[in-house]
Scaffold this motif. Sequence first.
Motif, mmCIF file in Angstrom:
data_model
loop_
_atom_site.group_PDB
_atom_site.id
_atom_site.type_symbol
_atom_site.label_atom_id
_atom_site.label_comp_id
_atom_site.label_asym_id
_atom_site.label_seq_id
_atom_site.Cartn_x
_atom_site.Cartn_y
_atom_site.Cartn_z
ATOM 1 N N VAL A 256 -11.215 -2.401 -13.505
ATOM 2 C CA VAL A 256 -11.499 -3.664 -12.843
ATOM 3 C C VAL A 256 -10.323 -4.438 -12.698
ATOM 4 C CG1 VAL A 256 -14.105 -3.672 -13.051
ATOM 5 C CG2 VAL A 256 -12.546 -4.773 -14.852
ATOM 6 N N THR A 257 -9.178 -4.162 -13.504
ATOM 7 C CA THR A 257 -7.981 -4.867 -13.540
ATOM 8 C C THR A 257 -6.779 -4.267 -12.890
ATOM 9 O OG1 THR A 257 -7.384 -3.835 -15.785
ATOM 10 C CG2 THR A 257 -8.535 -5.841 -15.815
ATOM 11 N N SER A 258 -7.101 -3.057 -12.266
ATOM 12 C CA SER A 258 -6.142 -2.169 -11.690
ATOM 13 C C SER A 258 -5.662 -3.257 -10.252
ATOM 14 C CB SER A 258 -6.694 -0.879 -11.093
ATOM 15 O OG SER A 258 -6.870 -0.181 -12.035
ATOM 16 N N LEU A 259 -4.541 -3.294 -10.260
ATOM 17 C CA LEU A 259 -3.918 -4.070 -8.914
ATOM 18 C C LEU A 259 -3.116 -3.313 -7.923
ATOM 19 C CD1 LEU A 259 -3.069 -7.410 -10.635
ATOM 20 C CD2 LEU A 259 -5.089 -6.812 -9.097
ATOM 21 N N ASP A 260 -3.386 -1.797 -7.548
ATOM 22 C CA ASP A 260 -2.655 -1.165 -6.684
ATOM 23 C C ASP A 260 -2.797 -1.768 -5.288
ATOM 24 O OD1 ASP A 260 -2.339 1.193 -8.403
ATOM 25 O OD2 ASP A 260 -4.321 1.970 -7.719
ATOM 26 N N ARG A 261 -1.599 -1.812 -4.553
ATOM 27 C CA ARG A 261 -1.514 -2.616 -3.458
ATOM 28 C C ARG A 261 -1.554 -1.714 -1.987
ATOM 29 N NH1 ARG A 261 0.415 -7.635 -2.608
ATOM 30 N NH2 ARG A 261 1.001 -7.581 -4.955
ATOM 31 N N LEU A 262 -1.931 -2.277 -0.867
ATOM 32 C CA LEU A 262 -1.832 -1.451 0.327
ATOM 33 C C LEU A 262 -1.214 -2.731 1.204
ATOM 34 C CD1 LEU A 262 -2.329 0.461 2.258
ATOM 35 C CD2 LEU A 262 -4.443 -0.287 2.809
ATOM 36 N N GLN A 263 -0.069 -2.410 1.591
ATOM 37 C CA GLN A 263 0.870 -3.282 2.350
ATOM 38 C C GLN A 263 1.343 -2.659 3.601
ATOM 39 O OE1 GLN A 263 4.078 -4.997 -0.199
ATOM 40 N NE2 GLN A 263 4.268 -6.793 1.461
ATOM 41 N N VAL A 264 1.288 -3.571 4.592
ATOM 42 C CA VAL A 264 1.740 -2.957 5.985
ATOM 43 C C VAL A 264 2.725 -4.210 6.474
ATOM 44 C CG1 VAL A 264 1.393 -2.361 8.466
ATOM 45 C CG2 VAL A 264 -0.420 -1.692 6.415
ATOM 46 N N GLY A 265 4.115 -3.714 6.733
ATOM 47 C CA GLY A 265 5.015 -4.539 7.219
ATOM 48 C C GLY A 265 5.260 -4.261 8.711
ATOM 49 N N LEU A 266 5.862 -5.091 9.586
ATOM 50 C CA LEU A 266 6.486 -4.914 10.735
ATOM 51 C C LEU A 266 7.966 -5.307 10.760
ATOM 52 C CD1 LEU A 266 6.338 -4.202 13.630
ATOM 53 C CD2 LEU A 266 5.696 -6.610 14.114
ATOM 54 N N SER A 267 9.096 -4.531 11.098
ATOM 55 C CA SER A 267 10.234 -5.043 11.232
ATOM 56 C C SER A 267 10.693 -4.860 12.685
ATOM 57 C CB SER A 267 11.272 -4.144 10.419
ATOM 58 O OG SER A 267 12.721 -4.705 10.595
ATOM 59 N N ARG A 268 11.322 -6.067 13.027
ATOM 60 C CA ARG A 268 11.724 -5.920 14.498
ATOM 61 C C ARG A 268 13.489 -6.031 14.478
ATOM 62 N NH1 ARG A 268 7.472 -7.706 17.928
ATOM 63 N NH2 ARG A 268 5.913 -8.541 17.072
ATOM 64 N N ASN A 269 13.994 -5.687 13.185
ATOM 65 C CA ASN A 269 15.460 -5.639 13.290
ATOM 66 C C ASN A 269 15.975 -4.567 12.272
ATOM 67 O OD1 ASN A 269 14.551 -6.693 10.553
ATOM 68 N ND2 ASN A 269 15.426 -8.798 10.790
ATOM 69 N N CYS A 270 15.279 -3.293 12.440
ATOM 70 C CA CYS A 270 15.725 -2.118 11.785
ATOM 71 C C CYS A 270 15.746 -2.434 10.315
ATOM 72 C CB CYS A 270 17.258 -1.804 12.143
ATOM 73 S SG CYS A 270 17.170 -1.158 13.995
ATOM 74 N N GLY A 271 14.579 -2.953 9.873
ATOM 75 C CA GLY A 271 14.438 -3.108 8.484
ATOM 76 C C GLY A 271 15.237 -4.149 7.566
ATOM 77 N N SER A 272 16.047 -4.865 7.993
ATOM 78 C CA SER A 272 16.593 -6.173 7.647
ATOM 79 C C SER A 272 15.749 -7.070 7.017
ATOM 80 C CB SER A 272 17.480 -6.638 8.723
ATOM 81 O OG SER A 272 18.830 -5.879 8.874
ATOM 82 N N SER A 273 14.419 -7.400 7.549
ATOM 83 C CA SER A 273 13.269 -8.110 7.066
ATOM 84 C C SER A 273 12.003 -7.696 7.707
ATOM 85 C CB SER A 273 13.801 -9.760 7.608
ATOM 86 O OG SER A 273 13.583 -9.741 8.996
ATOM 87 N N PHE A 274 11.030 -8.100 6.966
ATOM 88 C CA PHE A 274 9.840 -7.619 7.389
ATOM 89 C C PHE A 274 8.685 -8.741 7.443
ATOM 90 C CE2 PHE A 274 11.810 -3.797 5.997
ATOM 91 C CZ PHE A 274 11.105 -2.773 6.537
ATOM 92 N N THR A 275 7.612 -8.749 8.370
ATOM 93 C CA THR A 275 6.582 -9.602 8.301
ATOM 94 C C THR A 275 5.398 -8.661 7.970
ATOM 95 O OG1 THR A 275 7.675 -10.721 10.320
ATOM 96 C CG2 THR A 275 5.060 -10.880 9.815
ATOM 97 N N ALA A 276 5.058 -9.430 7.007
ATOM 98 C CA ALA A 276 3.596 -8.729 6.377
ATOM 99 C C ALA A 276 2.260 -9.057 7.390
ATOM 100 C CB ALA A 276 3.219 -9.316 5.036
ATOM 101 N N LEU A 277 1.861 -7.836 7.670
ATOM 102 C CA LEU A 277 0.789 -7.785 8.638
ATOM 103 C C LEU A 277 -0.457 -7.657 7.777
ATOM 104 C CD1 LEU A 277 2.049 -5.520 11.360
ATOM 105 C CD2 LEU A 277 2.134 -7.911 11.322
ATOM 106 N N PHE A 278 -0.546 -6.965 6.490
ATOM 107 C CA PHE A 278 -1.753 -6.688 5.889
ATOM 108 C C PHE A 278 -1.279 -6.615 4.554
ATOM 109 C CE2 PHE A 278 -4.763 -3.694 3.560
ATOM 110 C CZ PHE A 278 -5.986 -4.507 4.071
ATOM 111 N N ASN A 279 -1.771 -7.159 3.503
ATOM 112 C CA ASN A 279 -1.226 -7.081 2.155
ATOM 113 C C ASN A 279 -2.318 -7.673 1.081
ATOM 114 O OD1 ASN A 279 0.295 -7.128 -0.139
ATOM 115 N ND2 ASN A 279 1.303 -9.127 0.380
ATOM 116 N N LYS A 280 -2.976 -6.491 0.682
ATOM 117 C CA LYS A 280 -4.081 -6.735 -0.319
ATOM 118 C C LYS A 280 -4.125 -6.005 -1.428
ATOM 119 C CE LYS A 280 -7.364 -8.506 3.175
ATOM 120 N NZ LYS A 280 -8.705 -8.534 3.786
ATOM 121 N N THR A 281 -4.626 -6.315 -2.595
ATOM 122 C CA THR A 281 -4.695 -5.447 -3.919
ATOM 123 C C THR A 281 -6.122 -5.407 -4.506
ATOM 124 O OG1 THR A 281 -4.488 -7.590 -5.074
ATOM 125 C CG2 THR A 281 -2.310 -6.544 -4.466
ATOM 126 N N GLY A 282 -6.098 -4.531 -5.526
ATOM 127 C CA GLY A 282 -7.187 -4.362 -6.278
ATOM 128 C C GLY A 282 -8.414 -4.227 -5.530
#
Length: 75
Positions: free
Chosen positions: A20-46
């Motif tokens: 019940v304390t596991s905090l694995d994360r599923l995160q999806v990010g979008l970059s519009r500048n070849c990976g210099s920065s990302f916008t989180a579109l989905f970010n949840k844990t546990g």
Amino acid sequence: LKGTSAPKLSFDYAYAQRSVTSLDRLQVGLSRNCGSSFTALFNKTGADIATAPVTSLSFVPSSDAQWKHLDISLT
């Protein structure tokens, strides 16, 4: 994605926490500048991403009900 009026990322996932304390994360990010920065579109844990009960064993989905489908807008 040019010419697409409503681009989206669609996928299915299945996940069970090891404890019940596991905090694995599923995160999806979008970059519009070849990976210099990302916008989180989905970010949840546990428990927020769990699709099955907690198990101390290796998790292998055993039914369709243990899968969740996500559609994430890319706009």
